[in-house]
Scaffold this active site. Structure first.
Site, PDB file in Angstrom:
ATOM      1  N   SER A  47      -1.878  10.548  -3.393  1.00 55.70           N
ATOM      2  CA  SER A  47      -1.047   9.392  -3.069  1.00 55.70           C
ATOM      3  C   SER A  47       0.092   9.277  -4.066  1.00 55.70           C
ATOM      4  O   SER A  47      -0.042   9.682  -5.232  1.00 55.70           O
ATOM      5  CB  SER A  47      -1.927   8.145  -3.158  1.00 55.70           C
ATOM      6  OG  SER A  47      -1.137   6.988  -3.209  1.00 55.70           O
ATOM      7  N   TYR A  87      -8.460   2.445  -7.772  1.00 54.49           N
ATOM      8  CA  TYR A  87      -8.137   3.329  -6.641  1.00 54.49           C
ATOM      9  C   TYR A  87      -7.166   4.417  -7.099  1.00 54.49           C
ATOM     10  O   TYR A  87      -7.380   5.613  -6.845  1.00 54.49           O
ATOM     11  CB  TYR A  87      -7.523   2.510  -5.490  1.00 54.49           C
ATOM     12  CG  TYR A  87      -6.713   3.341  -4.540  1.00 54.49           C
ATOM     13  CD1 TYR A  87      -7.328   4.163  -3.601  1.00 54.49           C
ATOM     14  CD2 TYR A  87      -5.314   3.352  -4.606  1.00 54.49           C
ATOM     15  CE1 TYR A  87      -6.581   4.966  -2.752  1.00 54.49           C
ATOM     16  CE2 TYR A  87      -4.558   4.150  -3.761  1.00 54.49           C
ATOM     17  CZ  TYR A  87      -5.188   4.948  -2.835  1.00 54.49           C
ATOM     18  OH  TYR A  87      -4.450   5.754  -2.014  1.00 54.49           O
ATOM     19  N   LYS A  95      -7.461   8.737  -7.552  1.00 52.72           N
ATOM     20  CA  LYS A  95      -6.548   9.764  -7.020  1.00 52.72           C
ATOM     21  C   LYS A  95      -6.088  10.679  -8.151  1.00 52.72           C
ATOM     22  O   LYS A  95      -6.023  11.898  -7.989  1.00 52.72           O
ATOM     23  CB  LYS A  95      -5.351   9.120  -6.309  1.00 52.72           C
ATOM     24  CG  LYS A  95      -5.717   8.456  -4.990  1.00 52.72           C
ATOM     25  CD  LYS A  95      -6.265   9.448  -3.969  1.00 52.72           C
ATOM     26  CE  LYS A  95      -6.776   8.807  -2.706  1.00 52.72           C
ATOM     27  NZ  LYS A  95      -7.554   9.711  -1.843  1.00 52.72           N
TER      28      LYS A  95
HETATM   29  C1  UD1 Z   1      -0.668   0.997  -1.618  1.00 49.42           C
HETATM   30  C2  UD1 Z   1      -0.860   2.049  -2.664  1.00 49.42           C
HETATM   31  C3  UD1 Z   1      -0.883   3.390  -2.044  1.00 49.42           C
HETATM   32  C4  UD1 Z   1      -1.959   3.451  -1.008  1.00 49.42           C
HETATM   33  C5  UD1 Z   1      -1.684   2.399   0.023  1.00 49.42           C
HETATM   34  C6  UD1 Z   1      -2.810   2.436   1.061  1.00 49.42           C
HETATM   35  C7  UD1 Z   1      -0.011   1.619  -4.883  1.00 49.42           C
HETATM   36  C8  UD1 Z   1       1.205   1.532  -5.741  1.00 49.42           C
HETATM   37  N1  UD1 Z   1       0.238   1.954  -3.621  1.00 49.42           N
HETATM   38  O1  UD1 Z   1       0.670   1.149  -1.155  1.00 49.42           O
HETATM   39  O2  UD1 Z   1      -1.131   4.374  -3.011  1.00 49.42           O
HETATM   40  O3  UD1 Z   1      -2.005   4.718  -0.446  1.00 49.42           O
HETATM   41  O4  UD1 Z   1      -1.623   1.129  -0.594  1.00 49.42           O
HETATM   42  O5  UD1 Z   1      -3.693   1.434   0.963  1.00 49.42           O
HETATM   43  O6  UD1 Z   1      -1.096   1.405  -5.319  1.00 49.42           O
HETATM   44  N2  UD1 Z   1       3.818  -6.261   1.598  1.00 49.42           N
HETATM   45  C9  UD1 Z   1       4.231  -7.529   1.921  1.00 49.42           C
HETATM   46  N3  UD1 Z   1       3.374  -8.311   2.646  1.00 49.42           N
HETATM   47  C10 UD1 Z   1       2.143  -7.884   3.069  1.00 49.42           C
HETATM   48  C11 UD1 Z   1       1.737  -6.563   2.739  1.00 49.42           C
HETATM   49  C12 UD1 Z   1       2.604  -5.789   1.986  1.00 49.42           C
HETATM   50  O7  UD1 Z   1       5.313  -7.947   1.557  1.00 49.42           O
HETATM   51  O8  UD1 Z   1       1.414  -8.650   3.718  1.00 49.42           O
HETATM   52  C13 UD1 Z   1       4.740  -5.399   0.832  1.00 49.42           C
HETATM   53  C14 UD1 Z   1       4.188  -4.944  -0.507  1.00 49.42           C
HETATM   54  O9  UD1 Z   1       4.493  -5.852  -1.522  1.00 49.42           O
HETATM   55  C15 UD1 Z   1       4.909  -3.608  -0.678  1.00 49.42           C
HETATM   56  C16 UD1 Z   1       5.118  -3.094   0.739  1.00 49.42           C
HETATM   57  O10 UD1 Z   1       4.941  -4.232   1.582  1.00 49.42           O
HETATM   58  O11 UD1 Z   1       6.173  -3.831  -1.247  1.00 49.42           O
HETATM   59  C17 UD1 Z   1       4.093  -2.049   1.127  1.00 49.42           C
HETATM   60  O12 UD1 Z   1       2.797  -2.522   0.811  1.00 49.42           O
HETATM   61  P1  UD1 Z   1       1.477  -1.766   1.278  1.00 49.42           P
HETATM   62  O13 UD1 Z   1       1.586  -1.434   2.725  1.00 49.42           O
HETATM   63  O14 UD1 Z   1       0.317  -2.571   0.826  1.00 49.42           O
HETATM   64  O15 UD1 Z   1       1.519  -0.384   0.509  1.00 49.42           O
HETATM   65  P2  UD1 Z   1       1.678  -0.062  -1.047  1.00 49.42           P
HETATM   66  O16 UD1 Z   1       1.246  -1.171  -1.887  1.00 49.42           O
HETATM   67  O17 UD1 Z   1       3.053   0.478  -1.235  1.00 49.42           O
END
Ligand code: UD1
Length: 346
Positions: free
Chosen positions: A126, A151, A155
């Site tokens: 990841s 997590y 990885k």
């Molecule tokens: C995280 C992990 C990644 C993992 C993935 C799968 C880290 C840095 N990244 O990705 O390694 O493979 O999860 O579980 O640990 N967001 C919102 N509202 C929401 C949900 C998300 O604004 O309800 C935003 C988050 O703040 C982020 C973006 O959307 O900026 C993506 O979030 P998300 O889909 O959870 O993925 P990551 O955190 O990037």
């Protein structure tokens, strides 16, 4: 044709990869204990490909049961290891669950691979291994940062274990560092089925739009980015899946120069949370109920990939843009609703 063993074949990326492998002439078997997935994925795979996949409902933490799968299938030519827990927040609350599950499973599979001389191994890693990168886009040689969560630590450790294993024992491995996999198969027969309240952005968007969640929050609109929200590299799950087929073909053609090579799997485009939401609204024709919320602890501000290595060495190309990512994710959510309604009315 020798068999490829896919662990976690009923999960999100695993099921799409089984489809891609079958469409490219590979024979496959799956090991999945179904603890966080469902055998419905196998029915979807069969509808798409016309082929039945055998799944062994085995917990990879159980060495003897894992070994028995190898004894029953003595022509395993390669392993793709997806099976792992992946919820960042849960890993902070239950670190031992994550270390035990993600590392013991990997170690058992590698022990079996060694015992049965399986030459090729592909590991799901990841972009989390880069932590908060000093510069973007990140290349495969961008230094890793201390893991932000258990997590992430699993990885990083998983990569180390695979690298150490293959640097001394013959055979070859590939570590694939996924950015943010989203979307679903265009048939809407397989996709992501998060357990409980979704933590990831795209399932949160689609579940809000369909009415399963009343509203959703954008985690932070005060970052120093072009619109204040975080930047990520969203990549369609079918593009990720195809990279696994290419990785196996690359190993089988002896194209590697090191016994353990690493590839970034992202599009190379940084997209903000608000841009992703706007694209969803455009393709679905719905306006999303969302509001601005606080930053989520542990989130990095911005990360996206330099994917040149995978493009040049694996011959990988991106087939789905952000619009298709959102369209297929939405069609999958609509398909789930239709199935749920059929079940309710029966
Ligand atoms: C995280 C992990 C990644 C993992 C993935 C799968 C880290 C840095 N990244 O990705 O390694 O493979 O999860 O579980 O640990 N967001 C919102 N509202 C929401 C949900 C998300 O604004 O309800 C935003 C988050 O703040 C982020 C973006 O959307 O900026 C993506 O979030 P998300 O889909 O959870 O993925 P990551 O955190 O990037």
């Amino acid at each position: 044709m020798a068999t490829i063993l896919v662990s976690g074949g009923c999960g999100y990326i695993g099921s799409h990869t089984l489809v891609d492998l079958l469409e490219n002439g590979f024979d496959v078997i799956s090991i999945d204990d179904l603890s966080r997935s469902s055998e419905y994925a196998l029915a979807g795979i069969e509808k798409i490909t016309g082929k039945k996949v055998k799944n062994y409902k085995v917990d990879l933490k159980n060495f003897d049961e894992t070994l028995a799968v190898f004894q029953e299938n003595d022509s395993i030519a390669g392993i793709i290891h997806f099976a792992a827990y992946k919820a960042v927040g849960e890993s902070v609350e239950e670190p031992l669950l994550y270390y035990e599950n993600n590392l013991f499973s990997l170690i058992n599979l590698l022990k079996c691979a060694a015992e049965f001389d399986v030459p090729h191994f592909v590991f799901s890693s990841s972009c989390t291994v880069y932590g908060n990168p000093a510069s973007i886009p990140v290349t495969e040689s961008t230094p890793m940062q201390p893991a932000e969560s258990p997590y992430g630590a699993t990885k990083q450790m998983g990569e180390t274990i695979v690298r150490d294993m293959f640097s001394n024992n013959g055979g070859a491995a590939i570590l694939l560092r996924y950015f943010n996999p989203v979307g679903a198969h265009p048939s809407a027969l397989i996709g992501e089925t998060p357990l409980g309240k979704p933590q990831n952005l795209v399932p949160a968007i689609t579940q809000t739009a369909i009415g399963k969640l009343p509203t959703m929050k954008v985690f932070g609109n005060d970052y120093p980015t072009r619109d204040g929200s975080c930047i990520r590299d969203y990549i369609h799950v079918c593009d990720i899946a195809h990279a696994h087929t290419l990785a196996l073909q690359y190993l089988q053609a002896n194209k590697y120069t090191e016994n353990c090579e690493v590839f970034n799997l992202g599009t190379g485009n940084g997209i903000t949370v608000l841009e992703a939401i706007r694209m969803f609204e455009e393709v679905s024709g719905r306006s999303l109920a969302y509001s601005m919320g606080a930053r989520r602890p542990g989130d990095v501000m911005a990360i996206y990939a330099n994917n040149e290595k995978a493009v040049q060495q694996l011959g990988w190309s991106i087939r789905y843009d952000l619009k298709e990512m959102m369209r297929t994710a939405w069609n999958w959510e609509l398909a789930i609703k239709e199935t749920e309604e059929k079940v309710k009315n029966n």
